[in-house]
Design a protein around this motif. Structure first.
Motif, PDB file in Angstrom:
ATOM      1  N   THR A 150     -24.335   8.920   2.995  1.00  0.00           N
ATOM      2  CA  THR A 150     -23.315   9.126   4.028  1.00  0.00           C
ATOM      3  C   THR A 150     -21.970   9.414   3.389  1.00  0.00           C
ATOM      4  OG1 THR A 150     -22.749   6.773   4.042  1.00  0.00           O
ATOM      5  CG2 THR A 150     -24.465   7.496   5.591  1.00  0.00           C
ATOM      6  N   GLU A 151     -21.035   9.793   4.224  1.00  0.00           N
ATOM      7  CA  GLU A 151     -19.660   9.943   3.769  1.00  0.00           C
ATOM      8  C   GLU A 151     -18.943   8.622   3.951  1.00  0.00           C
ATOM      9  OE1 GLU A 151     -17.507  13.281   5.223  1.00  0.00           O
ATOM     10  OE2 GLU A 151     -19.184  14.655   4.949  1.00  0.00           O
ATOM     11  N   MET A 152     -17.812   8.489   3.328  1.00  0.00           N
ATOM     12  CA  MET A 152     -17.015   7.286   3.488  1.00  0.00           C
ATOM     13  C   MET A 152     -16.376   7.307   4.869  1.00  0.00           C
ATOM     14  SD  MET A 152     -13.807   5.982   1.206  1.00  0.00           S
ATOM     15  CE  MET A 152     -14.585   4.777   0.169  1.00  0.00           C
ATOM     16  N   SER A 153     -16.489   6.188   5.566  1.00  0.00           N
ATOM     17  CA  SER A 153     -15.878   6.119   6.893  1.00  0.00           C
ATOM     18  C   SER A 153     -14.363   5.924   6.753  1.00  0.00           C
ATOM     19  CB  SER A 153     -16.475   4.966   7.704  1.00  0.00           C
ATOM     20  OG  SER A 153     -16.031   3.722   7.188  1.00  0.00           O
ATOM     21  N   GLU A 154     -13.655   6.272   7.788  1.00  0.00           N
ATOM     22  CA  GLU A 154     -12.204   6.080   7.790  1.00  0.00           C
ATOM     23  C   GLU A 154     -11.865   4.603   7.623  1.00  0.00           C
ATOM     24  OE1 GLU A 154      -8.416   6.827  10.751  1.00  0.00           O
ATOM     25  OE2 GLU A 154     -10.255   7.972  11.075  1.00  0.00           O
ATOM     26  N   ARG A 155     -12.673   3.735   8.256  1.00  0.00           N
ATOM     27  CA  ARG A 155     -12.447   2.293   8.137  1.00  0.00           C
ATOM     28  C   ARG A 155     -12.579   1.845   6.682  1.00  0.00           C
ATOM     29  NH1 ARG A 155     -14.936  -2.238   7.273  1.00  0.00           N
ATOM     30  NH2 ARG A 155     -14.296  -4.177   8.248  1.00  0.00           N
ATOM     31  N   GLN A 156     -13.640   2.289   5.997  1.00  0.00           N
ATOM     32  CA  GLN A 156     -13.816   1.930   4.588  1.00  0.00           C
ATOM     33  C   GLN A 156     -12.642   2.437   3.751  1.00  0.00           C
ATOM     34  OE1 GLN A 156     -17.667   3.833   4.092  1.00  0.00           O
ATOM     35  NE2 GLN A 156     -18.620   1.849   3.680  1.00  0.00           N
ATOM     36  N   ARG A 157     -12.303   3.686   3.954  1.00  0.00           N
ATOM     37  CA  ARG A 157     -11.235   4.307   3.171  1.00  0.00           C
ATOM     38  C   ARG A 157      -9.916   3.558   3.323  1.00  0.00           C
ATOM     39  NH1 ARG A 157     -10.866   9.219   5.501  1.00  0.00           N
ATOM     40  NH2 ARG A 157      -9.065   8.542   6.695  1.00  0.00           N
ATOM     41  N   ASN A 158      -9.618   3.093   4.539  1.00  0.00           N
ATOM     42  CA  ASN A 158      -8.338   2.445   4.794  1.00  0.00           C
ATOM     43  C   ASN A 158      -8.362   0.930   4.579  1.00  0.00           C
ATOM     44  OD1 ASN A 158      -7.330   4.962   5.477  1.00  0.00           O
ATOM     45  ND2 ASN A 158      -7.786   4.690   7.641  1.00  0.00           N
ATOM     46  N   TYR A 159      -9.517   0.288   4.806  1.00  0.00           N
ATOM     47  CA  TYR A 159      -9.603  -1.166   4.735  1.00  0.00           C
ATOM     48  C   TYR A 159      -9.945  -1.684   3.336  1.00  0.00           C
ATOM     49  CZ  TYR A 159     -11.196  -5.931   5.638  1.00  0.00           C
ATOM     50  OH  TYR A 159     -11.367  -7.283   5.590  1.00  0.00           O
ATOM     51  N   TYR A 160     -10.781  -0.973   2.597  1.00  0.00           N
ATOM     52  CA  TYR A 160     -11.226  -1.462   1.298  1.00  0.00           C
ATOM     53  C   TYR A 160     -10.090  -1.689   0.292  1.00  0.00           C
ATOM     54  CZ  TYR A 160     -16.204  -1.196   2.441  1.00  0.00           C
ATOM     55  OH  TYR A 160     -17.444  -1.398   2.985  1.00  0.00           O
ATOM     56  N   PRO A 161      -9.009  -0.894   0.295  1.00  0.00           N
ATOM     57  CA  PRO A 161      -7.894  -1.235  -0.594  1.00  0.00           C
ATOM     58  C   PRO A 161      -7.323  -2.630  -0.310  1.00  0.00           C
ATOM     59  CG  PRO A 161      -7.690   1.027   0.115  1.00  0.00           C
ATOM     60  CD  PRO A 161      -8.810   0.420   0.925  1.00  0.00           C
ATOM     61  N   THR A 162      -7.323  -3.050   0.945  1.00  0.00           N
ATOM     62  CA  THR A 162      -6.887  -4.396   1.301  1.00  0.00           C
ATOM     63  C   THR A 162      -7.840  -5.428   0.711  1.00  0.00           C
ATOM     64  OG1 THR A 162      -5.981  -3.537   3.363  1.00  0.00           O
ATOM     65  CG2 THR A 162      -6.326  -5.910   3.248  1.00  0.00           C
ATOM     66  N   VAL A 163      -9.132  -5.139   0.768  1.00  0.00           N
ATOM     67  CA  VAL A 163     -10.134  -6.035   0.185  1.00  0.00           C
ATOM     68  C   VAL A 163      -9.939  -6.121  -1.328  1.00  0.00           C
ATOM     69  CG1 VAL A 163     -12.608  -6.439  -0.138  1.00  0.00           C
ATOM     70  CG2 VAL A 163     -11.764  -5.581   2.049  1.00  0.00           C
ATOM     71  N   LEU A 164      -9.643  -4.992  -1.952  1.00  0.00           N
ATOM     72  CA  LEU A 164      -9.391  -4.990  -3.399  1.00  0.00           C
ATOM     73  C   LEU A 164      -8.200  -5.891  -3.731  1.00  0.00           C
ATOM     74  CD1 LEU A 164      -9.930  -3.950  -6.261  1.00  0.00           C
ATOM     75  CD2 LEU A 164      -8.492  -1.979  -5.718  1.00  0.00           C
ATOM     76  N   ASN A 165      -7.147  -5.821  -2.944  1.00  0.00           N
ATOM     77  CA  ASN A 165      -5.991  -6.689  -3.165  1.00  0.00           C
ATOM     78  C   ASN A 165      -6.359  -8.154  -2.993  1.00  0.00           C
ATOM     79  OD1 ASN A 165      -4.214  -4.621  -3.824  1.00  0.00           O
ATOM     80  ND2 ASN A 165      -3.658  -4.278  -1.689  1.00  0.00           N
ATOM     81  N   LYS A 166      -7.214  -8.458  -2.021  1.00  0.00           N
ATOM     82  CA  LYS A 166      -7.679  -9.840  -1.830  1.00  0.00           C
ATOM     83  C   LYS A 166      -8.487 -10.301  -3.040  1.00  0.00           C
ATOM     84  CE  LYS A 166      -7.705  -9.787   3.191  1.00  0.00           C
ATOM     85  NZ  LYS A 166      -8.500  -9.804   4.417  1.00  0.00           N
ATOM     86  N   PHE A 167      -9.322  -9.421  -3.569  1.00  0.00           N
ATOM     87  CA  PHE A 167     -10.086  -9.757  -4.767  1.00  0.00           C
ATOM     88  C   PHE A 167      -9.135 -10.069  -5.923  1.00  0.00           C
ATOM     89  CE2 PHE A 167     -11.894  -8.578  -8.844  1.00  0.00           C
ATOM     90  CZ  PHE A 167     -13.063  -9.320  -8.855  1.00  0.00           C
ATOM     91  N   CYS A 168      -8.132  -9.233  -6.097  1.00  0.00           N
ATOM     92  CA  CYS A 168      -7.171  -9.446  -7.189  1.00  0.00           C
ATOM     93  C   CYS A 168      -6.404 -10.758  -6.997  1.00  0.00           C
ATOM     94  CB  CYS A 168      -6.225  -8.260  -7.302  1.00  0.00           C
ATOM     95  SG  CYS A 168      -7.047  -6.770  -7.922  1.00  0.00           S
ATOM     96  N   ASP A 169      -6.065 -11.087  -5.768  1.00  0.00           N
ATOM     97  CA  ASP A 169      -5.433 -12.386  -5.491  1.00  0.00           C
ATOM     98  C   ASP A 169      -6.391 -13.520  -5.848  1.00  0.00           C
ATOM     99  OD1 ASP A 169      -3.142 -11.140  -4.549  1.00  0.00           O
ATOM    100  OD2 ASP A 169      -3.677 -11.378  -2.427  1.00  0.00           O
ATOM    101  N   PHE A 170      -7.646 -13.384  -5.428  1.00  0.00           N
ATOM    102  CA  PHE A 170      -8.680 -14.384  -5.688  1.00  0.00           C
ATOM    103  C   PHE A 170      -8.868 -14.618  -7.187  1.00  0.00           C
ATOM    104  CE2 PHE A 170     -13.321 -14.868  -6.534  1.00  0.00           C
ATOM    105  CZ  PHE A 170     -13.486 -16.160  -6.045  1.00  0.00           C
ATOM    106  N   ARG A 171      -8.817 -13.544  -7.965  1.00  0.00           N
ATOM    107  CA  ARG A 171      -9.021 -13.618  -9.416  1.00  0.00           C
ATOM    108  C   ARG A 171      -7.709 -13.782 -10.183  1.00  0.00           C
ATOM    109  NH1 ARG A 171     -12.987 -15.092 -11.782  1.00  0.00           N
ATOM    110  NH2 ARG A 171     -12.623 -13.711 -13.534  1.00  0.00           N
ATOM    111  N   ASN A 172      -6.592 -13.851  -9.471  1.00  0.00           N
ATOM    112  CA  ASN A 172      -5.266 -13.985 -10.082  1.00  0.00           C
ATOM    113  C   ASN A 172      -4.956 -12.782 -10.986  1.00  0.00           C
ATOM    114  OD1 ASN A 172      -2.868 -15.333 -10.214  1.00  0.00           O
ATOM    115  ND2 ASN A 172      -3.487 -16.704 -11.872  1.00  0.00           N
ATOM    116  N   LEU A 173      -5.213 -11.589 -10.468  1.00  0.00           N
ATOM    117  CA  LEU A 173      -5.028 -10.338 -11.217  1.00  0.00           C
ATOM    118  C   LEU A 173      -4.098  -9.380 -10.474  1.00  0.00           C
ATOM    119  CD1 LEU A 173      -8.790  -9.801 -12.101  1.00  0.00           C
ATOM    120  CD2 LEU A 173      -6.996 -10.564 -13.673  1.00  0.00           C
TER     121      LEU A 173
END
Length: 194
Positions: free
Chosen positions: A106-129
């Motif tokens: 499939t192609e990347m959905s608009e939701r994935q494209r726009n929301y996943y960067p927020t998830v990445l930031n949460k991961f970095c917060d979680f890992r203190n990065l």
């Protein structure tokens, strides 16, 4: 000998589960780029692994940096793969975080494209990065140019780097010392001429 892959070519309709297998394979290859004990007698496998890792980091290859450590999480908050990569460059350690969303069907959905960067930031917060470089990669297995270009257009200006599966496979036209690597990355994606 026929060097076309038999790995994902059973009698199923389509290639069920290829995205999951791609995540496992990518996780393994990235981790092996930092595993000197495993790759000590596999210089070609190490070369291919480092090429893949540096491509995902957007760095030139060969690079004088040494891969110190790679930690990988698959399906963290539905992200296909997140890697924490430590490289040593000029005597200093740099930590990078790479988020990979792979697309086979499939192609990347608009939701994935726009929301996943927020998830990445949460991961970095979680890992203190929070202050390390972050890389967002949409890894596409789409082989039709029109569809691939459509993916690139839909991600333009969003911070996503769109790469073809072929962009991350070193094309030397030779096999590595790892049959598992060869079967999935070289034979499956047609990177061997004979």
């Amino acid at each position: 000998m026929d060097k076309r892959s038999k790995f994902m070519t059973d009698h199923s309709l389509g290639d069920k589960g290829k995205e999951a297998v791609l995540s496992f394979e990518l996780s393994w290859v990235l981790r092996m780029a930092a595993d000197d004990s495993y790759t000590n007698d596999k210089p070609l496998f190490l070369l291919y692994s480092k090429f893949m890792l540096f491509k995902l980091l957007g760095r030139e290859f060969p690079d004088n940096a040494r891969v110190v450590e790679v930690k990988v999480w698959k399906e963290w908050k539905n992200i296909d793969l997140i890697a924490e990569i430590v490289i040593e460059c000029n005597g200093c350690n740099e930590t990078h975080v790479v988020m990979v969303e792979n697309k086979v069907y499939t192609e990347m959905s608009e939701r994935q494209r726009n929301y996943y960067p927020t998830v990445l930031n949460k991961f970095c917060d979680f890992r203190n990065l929070t202050n390390c470089p972050k890389h967002m990669v949409l890894l596409s297995c789409v082989e039709e140019n029109d569809k691939f270009n459509s993916l690139k257009d839909s991600c333009e200006g969003t911070g996503w780097e769109v790469m073809s599966i072929y962009d991350i496979i070193l094309d030397l036209g030779i096999e590595t010392e790892s049959e598992l690597f060869n079967e999935f990355w070289i034979y499956n994606w047609g990177r061997l001429d004979n």
